[in-house]
Design a protein around this motif. Structure first.
Motif, PDB file in Angstrom:
ATOM      1  N   MET A   1       1.030  -1.249  -0.122  1.00 47.62           N
ATOM      2  CA  MET A   1       0.013   0.258   0.002  1.00 47.62           C
ATOM      3  C   MET A   1       0.918   1.119  -0.050  1.00 47.62           C
ATOM      4  O   MET A   1       1.844   1.339   0.616  1.00 47.62           O
ATOM      5  CB  MET A   1      -0.846  -0.050   1.167  1.00 47.62           C
ATOM      6  CG  MET A   1      -1.730   1.255   1.244  1.00 47.62           C
ATOM      7  SD  MET A   1      -3.006   0.968   2.878  1.00 47.62           S
ATOM      8  CE  MET A   1      -2.134   2.376   3.839  1.00 47.62           C
ATOM      9  N   ALA A   2       0.606   2.150  -0.861  1.00 49.00           N
ATOM     10  CA  ALA A   2       1.400   3.453  -1.105  1.00 49.00           C
ATOM     11  C   ALA A   2       1.209   4.324   0.249  1.00 49.00           C
ATOM     12  O   ALA A   2      -0.020   4.306   0.700  1.00 49.00           O
ATOM     13  CB  ALA A   2       0.999   4.111  -2.304  1.00 49.00           C
ATOM     14  N   LYS A   3       2.447   5.001   0.651  1.00 50.02           N
ATOM     15  CA  LYS A   3       2.324   5.786   1.745  1.00 50.02           C
ATOM     16  C   LYS A   3       2.464   7.156   1.141  1.00 50.02           C
ATOM     17  O   LYS A   3       2.893   7.456  -0.136  1.00 50.02           O
ATOM     18  CB  LYS A   3       3.384   5.661   2.775  1.00 50.02           C
ATOM     19  CG  LYS A   3       3.189   4.192   3.397  1.00 50.02           C
ATOM     20  CD  LYS A   3       4.364   3.990   4.291  1.00 50.02           C
ATOM     21  CE  LYS A   3       4.062   2.553   4.925  1.00 50.02           C
ATOM     22  NZ  LYS A   3       4.996   2.544   6.181  1.00 50.02           N
ATOM     23  N   THR A   4       2.251   8.267   1.715  1.00 54.79           N
ATOM     24  CA  THR A   4       2.679   9.523   1.431  1.00 54.79           C
ATOM     25  C   THR A   4       3.674  10.540   2.045  1.00 54.79           C
ATOM     26  O   THR A   4       3.528  10.383   3.475  1.00 54.79           O
ATOM     27  CB  THR A   4       1.367  10.540   1.192  1.00 54.79           C
ATOM     28  OG1 THR A   4       0.249   9.629   0.329  1.00 54.79           O
ATOM     29  CG2 THR A   4       1.421  11.548   0.631  1.00 54.79           C
ATOM     30  N   LEU A   5       4.574  11.129   1.456  1.00 49.45           N
ATOM     31  CA  LEU A   5       5.394  11.680   2.134  1.00 49.45           C
ATOM     32  C   LEU A   5       5.208  13.374   1.564  1.00 49.45           C
ATOM     33  O   LEU A   5       5.252  13.714   0.540  1.00 49.45           O
ATOM     34  CB  LEU A   5       6.901  11.636   1.728  1.00 49.45           C
ATOM     35  CG  LEU A   5       8.018  12.654   2.031  1.00 49.45           C
ATOM     36  CD1 LEU A   5       8.052  12.436   3.588  1.00 49.45           C
ATOM     37  CD2 LEU A   5       9.275  12.122   1.534  1.00 49.45           C
ATOM     38  N   TYR A   6       5.127  14.208   2.695  1.00 48.25           N
ATOM     39  CA  TYR A   6       5.110  15.621   2.199  1.00 48.25           C
ATOM     40  C   TYR A   6       6.474  16.304   2.810  1.00 48.25           C
ATOM     41  O   TYR A   6       6.512  16.425   3.827  1.00 48.25           O
ATOM     42  CB  TYR A   6       3.826  16.368   2.975  1.00 48.25           C
ATOM     43  CG  TYR A   6       2.502  15.848   2.442  1.00 48.25           C
ATOM     44  CD1 TYR A   6       1.893  16.509   1.371  1.00 48.25           C
ATOM     45  CD2 TYR A   6       1.861  14.773   2.965  1.00 48.25           C
ATOM     46  CE1 TYR A   6       0.706  16.092   0.898  1.00 48.25           C
ATOM     47  CE2 TYR A   6       0.671  14.321   2.474  1.00 48.25           C
ATOM     48  CZ  TYR A   6       0.173  14.880   1.297  1.00 48.25           C
ATOM     49  OH  TYR A   6      -0.916  14.547   0.836  1.00 48.25           O
ATOM     50  N   LEU A   7       7.074  16.569   1.772  1.00 49.61           N
ATOM     51  CA  LEU A   7       8.620  17.211   2.161  1.00 49.61           C
ATOM     52  C   LEU A   7       8.687  18.367   1.989  1.00 49.61           C
ATOM     53  O   LEU A   7       8.498  19.104   0.772  1.00 49.61           O
ATOM     54  CB  LEU A   7       9.534  16.369   0.928  1.00 49.61           C
ATOM     55  CG  LEU A   7      11.096  16.631   1.380  1.00 49.61           C
ATOM     56  CD1 LEU A   7      11.462  16.466   2.699  1.00 49.61           C
ATOM     57  CD2 LEU A   7      11.892  16.048   0.461  1.00 49.61           C
ATOM     58  N   MET A   8       8.816  19.374   2.954  1.00 50.07           N
ATOM     59  CA  MET A   8       8.658  20.650   2.839  1.00 50.07           C
ATOM     60  C   MET A   8       9.889  21.484   3.315  1.00 50.07           C
ATOM     61  O   MET A   8      10.660  21.028   3.919  1.00 50.07           O
ATOM     62  CB  MET A   8       7.766  21.146   4.113  1.00 50.07           C
ATOM     63  CG  MET A   8       7.557  22.602   4.345  1.00 50.07           C
ATOM     64  SD  MET A   8       6.084  22.934   5.585  1.00 50.07           S
ATOM     65  CE  MET A   8       5.961  24.759   5.429  1.00 50.07           C
ATOM     66  N   ARG A   9      10.176  22.637   2.600  1.00 49.39           N
ATOM     67  CA  ARG A   9      11.171  23.437   2.850  1.00 49.39           C
ATOM     68  C   ARG A   9      10.931  24.243   3.893  1.00 49.39           C
ATOM     69  O   ARG A   9       9.587  24.859   4.054  1.00 49.39           O
ATOM     70  CB  ARG A   9      11.939  24.211   1.665  1.00 49.39           C
ATOM     71  CG  ARG A   9      12.733  25.075   1.853  1.00 49.39           C
ATOM     72  CD  ARG A   9      13.270  25.801   0.561  1.00 49.39           C
ATOM     73  NE  ARG A   9      14.502  26.564   0.778  1.00 49.39           N
ATOM     74  CZ  ARG A   9      15.032  27.492   0.319  1.00 49.39           C
ATOM     75  NH1 ARG A   9      14.341  27.846  -0.906  1.00 49.39           N
ATOM     76  NH2 ARG A   9      15.873  28.401   0.641  1.00 49.39           N
ATOM     77  N   GLU A 134       9.582   3.635   6.099  1.00 47.65           N
ATOM     78  CA  GLU A 134       9.357   1.970   6.287  1.00 47.65           C
ATOM     79  C   GLU A 134       8.727   1.613   7.638  1.00 47.65           C
ATOM     80  O   GLU A 134       8.392   0.468   7.874  1.00 47.65           O
ATOM     81  CB  GLU A 134      10.864   1.291   6.179  1.00 47.65           C
ATOM     82  CG  GLU A 134      11.223   1.143   4.655  1.00 47.65           C
ATOM     83  CD  GLU A 134      10.291   0.181   3.892  1.00 47.65           C
ATOM     84  OE1 GLU A 134      10.194  -0.783   4.410  1.00 47.65           O
ATOM     85  OE2 GLU A 134      10.427   0.450   2.622  1.00 47.65           O
ATOM     86  N   GLN A 135       8.624   2.731   8.651  1.00 49.99           N
ATOM     87  CA  GLN A 135       7.887   2.277   9.719  1.00 49.99           C
ATOM     88  C   GLN A 135       6.527   1.980   9.554  1.00 49.99           C
ATOM     89  O   GLN A 135       5.745   2.651   8.837  1.00 49.99           O
ATOM     90  CB  GLN A 135       8.382   3.453  10.699  1.00 49.99           C
ATOM     91  CG  GLN A 135       9.552   3.903  11.178  1.00 49.99           C
ATOM     92  CD  GLN A 135       9.956   4.902  12.010  1.00 49.99           C
ATOM     93  OE1 GLN A 135       9.149   5.159  12.932  1.00 49.99           O
ATOM     94  NE2 GLN A 135      10.871   5.469  11.609  1.00 49.99           N
ATOM     95  N   PRO A 136       5.930   0.759  10.057  1.00 52.89           N
ATOM     96  CA  PRO A 136       4.704   0.402   9.640  1.00 52.89           C
ATOM     97  C   PRO A 136       3.714   1.455  10.106  1.00 52.89           C
ATOM     98  O   PRO A 136       2.658   1.417   9.343  1.00 52.89           O
ATOM     99  CB  PRO A 136       4.565  -0.926  10.418  1.00 52.89           C
ATOM    100  CG  PRO A 136       5.898  -1.304  10.764  1.00 52.89           C
ATOM    101  CD  PRO A 136       6.731   0.015  10.933  1.00 52.89           C
ATOM    102  N   GLU A 137       3.739   2.127  11.109  1.00 50.80           N
ATOM    103  CA  GLU A 137       2.774   3.145  11.443  1.00 50.80           C
ATOM    104  C   GLU A 137       2.745   4.311  10.584  1.00 50.80           C
ATOM    105  O   GLU A 137       1.827   5.095  11.011  1.00 50.80           O
ATOM    106  CB  GLU A 137       2.926   3.380  12.988  1.00 50.80           C
ATOM    107  CG  GLU A 137       4.070   4.131  13.451  1.00 50.80           C
ATOM    108  CD  GLU A 137       5.290   3.496  13.489  1.00 50.80           C
ATOM    109  OE1 GLU A 137       6.676   3.698  13.968  1.00 50.80           O
ATOM    110  OE2 GLU A 137       5.461   2.254  13.259  1.00 50.80           O
ATOM    111  N   ASN A 138       3.845   4.746   9.889  1.00 54.92           N
ATOM    112  CA  ASN A 138       3.870   5.780   9.156  1.00 54.92           C
ATOM    113  C   ASN A 138       3.090   5.792   7.937  1.00 54.92           C
ATOM    114  O   ASN A 138       3.546   5.016   7.140  1.00 54.92           O
ATOM    115  CB  ASN A 138       5.310   6.126   8.878  1.00 54.92           C
ATOM    116  CG  ASN A 138       5.817   6.633  10.271  1.00 54.92           C
ATOM    117  OD1 ASN A 138       5.333   6.790  11.348  1.00 54.92           O
ATOM    118  ND2 ASN A 138       7.461   6.923  10.162  1.00 54.92           N
ATOM    119  N   LYS A 139       2.234   6.524   7.750  1.00 54.67           N
ATOM    120  CA  LYS A 139       1.249   6.498   6.394  1.00 54.67           C
ATOM    121  C   LYS A 139       1.277   7.814   5.653  1.00 54.67           C
ATOM    122  O   LYS A 139       1.173   7.872   4.586  1.00 54.67           O
ATOM    123  CB  LYS A 139      -0.191   5.869   6.747  1.00 54.67           C
ATOM    124  CG  LYS A 139      -0.218   4.776   7.648  1.00 54.67           C
ATOM    125  CD  LYS A 139      -0.124   3.632   6.617  1.00 54.67           C
ATOM    126  CE  LYS A 139      -0.469   2.298   7.492  1.00 54.67           C
ATOM    127  NZ  LYS A 139       0.615   1.281   8.092  1.00 54.67           N
TER     128      LYS A 139
END
Length: 192
Positions: A1-9, A134-139
């Motif tokens: 299942m895809a997770k989402t990263l919001y990478l902010m400056r 990769e941490q399971p709880e991080n979505k």
């Protein structure tokens, strides 16, 4: 299942305003930087984007930005720090070399001056963000970092190698099976 990263400056700092090189050294957010971070936080809320976990560079300008964007508890990580520019820190941006066109960055220019190699920055960012995802709880993750470090991460993963990364810009990536895929950039309208 895809997770989402919001990478902010991070938001605008005093050194950004004065056009000074800042990497490992720190500089406080300007009032504009504070206001923009608050506006981005509201914009993300309006878009109904919620984070289950948040991370920031150990540098104050990044953690201060994160605290203005969300009240989600967060962890500070050295792996999200800005590129170290050695003796160029605090000097005028006019002293920056021309980027190596082939590498898409300053490559190893700063190494003889006590700074980091571009590839080392890229590896550090990639390892840190991969470990986070990769941490399971991080979505749905917010990570606040810096322009140079984010640029090196973008060079590894985005097809659009020349993305503009303004202060408070948020780059959205999906993450699935070890692969980050750039989706889009969320920016505020300058007139906001």
């Amino acid at each position: 299942m895809a997770k989402t990263l919001y990478l902010m400056r991070h938001g605008q700092t005093q050194f950004n305003k004065l056009q000074k090189i800042q990497g490992a050294c720190d500089s406080p957010l300007t009032q504009k930087g504070i206001d923009d971070a608050k506006k981005m936080g509201q914009l993300l809320k309006n878009k109904k984007i919620e984070f289950d976990h948040a991370y920031s560079s150990t540098q104050e300008r990044a953690s201060d930005t994160l605290e203005l964007v969300t009240d989600v508890p967060y962890k500070r990580l050295k792996g999200l720090k800005e590129w170290n520019f050695g003796v160029f820190e605090g000097e005028s941006e006019r002293l920056n070399p021309k980027p190596d066109v082939k590498a898409g960055s300053y490559a190893d220019f700063f190494v003889p001056y006590g700074g980091e190699d571009a590839i080392d920055v890229q590896k550090r960012m990639n390892q840190t963000l991969t470990e986070i995802m990769e941490q399971p709880e991080n979505k749905n993750i917010l990570a606040v970092s810096h322009g140079g470090a984010i640029h090196m991460f973008v060079l590894k993963w985005a097809k659009q190698k020349h993305l503009h990364i303004s202060n408070c810009a948020v780059l959205k990536f999906t993450y699935d099976k070890g692969v980050f895929t750039y989706q889009n950039t969320i920016e505020m309208n300058e007139n906001d």
